[in-house]
Enzyme design. Structure first.
Site, PDB file in Angstrom:
ATOM      1  N   GLU A   1      75.744   3.215  56.336  1.00 13.67           N
ATOM      2  CA  GLU A   1      75.049   2.838  55.119  1.00 13.67           C
ATOM      3  C   GLU A   1      76.094   2.317  54.146  1.00 13.67           C
ATOM      4  OE1 GLU A   1      72.760   5.979  57.132  1.00 13.67           O
ATOM      5  OE2 GLU A   1      74.718   6.162  56.187  1.00 13.67           O
TER       6      GLU A   1
ATOM      7  N   TYR B   1      81.852  -5.681  57.511  1.00 11.42           N
ATOM      8  CA  TYR B   1      81.079  -5.119  58.622  1.00 11.42           C
ATOM      9  C   TYR B   1      80.403  -6.221  59.431  1.00 11.42           C
ATOM     10  CZ  TYR B   1      81.816  -0.738  56.096  1.00 11.42           C
ATOM     11  OH  TYR B   1      82.379   0.334  55.458  1.00 11.42           O
TER      12      TYR B   1
END
Length: 162
Positions: A106, A118
């Site tokens: 998250e 990411y």
């Protein structure tokens, strides 16, 4: 740039330096107890990035059943955008990637640099956790990464002795 960076397993003795970075990096930092708990899990991967014997970044990743959960990545604010988080993630994936392995995390919707990092490693958006962050009720972006069988086999072949 990162030739002087050393990556090793995060140790309990590193926690004073880790907590100092953590408190500067996040509005709701982890407690010492949270780090101790993660370090005590034998299946987790906790990495420290050092420069001149000083912790400059760290990564905490826990394994839950068949999924790796990237719990915490932080870099000393004076050294951000210097590739330290990239090296930490590369080392994590070197250790844990296998065909079909999955990772989740998250990240704050407002943390665009982290989301871009990411995504460069193959994470994809998979939904939101509404009001996830307690300090300001900001939503968290849920991201997933699955290691493709072909990529993992290619990585293994590249590392195989000739």
């Amino acid at each position: 740039m990162n030739s002087d960076l050393h990556i090793r397993r995060l140790a309990y003795a590193d926690l004073p330096q880790v907590i100092a970075i953590e408190r500067r990096a996040f509005p709701t930092p982890w407690s010492l107890a949270m780090f101790v708990l993660e370090l005590s899990k034998p299946s987790g991967i906790c990495l420290a990035a050092l420069r001149d014997d000083r912790i400059v970044g760290y990564l905490v990743c826990s394994r839950y059943d068949t999924v790796w959960h990237l719990m915490n990545v932080a870099v000393d604010e004076r050294l951000r955008r210097d590739g330290i988080a990239t090296v930490l993630l590369e080392r994590l994936f070197e250790r844990a990637d296998r065909p079909g392995v999955q990772y989740t995390l998250e990240v704050r919707l407002s943390n665009e640099p982290a989301i871009a990092l990411y995504e460069r490693f193959g994470f994809h958006s998979a939904g939101l956790r509404r009001g996830y962050y307690h300090d300001n009720k900001e939503d968290a972006l849920i991201m997933w990464r699955t290691v493709a069988a072909q990529r993992a086999e290619a990585d293994e072949a590249a590392g195989a002795p000739a």
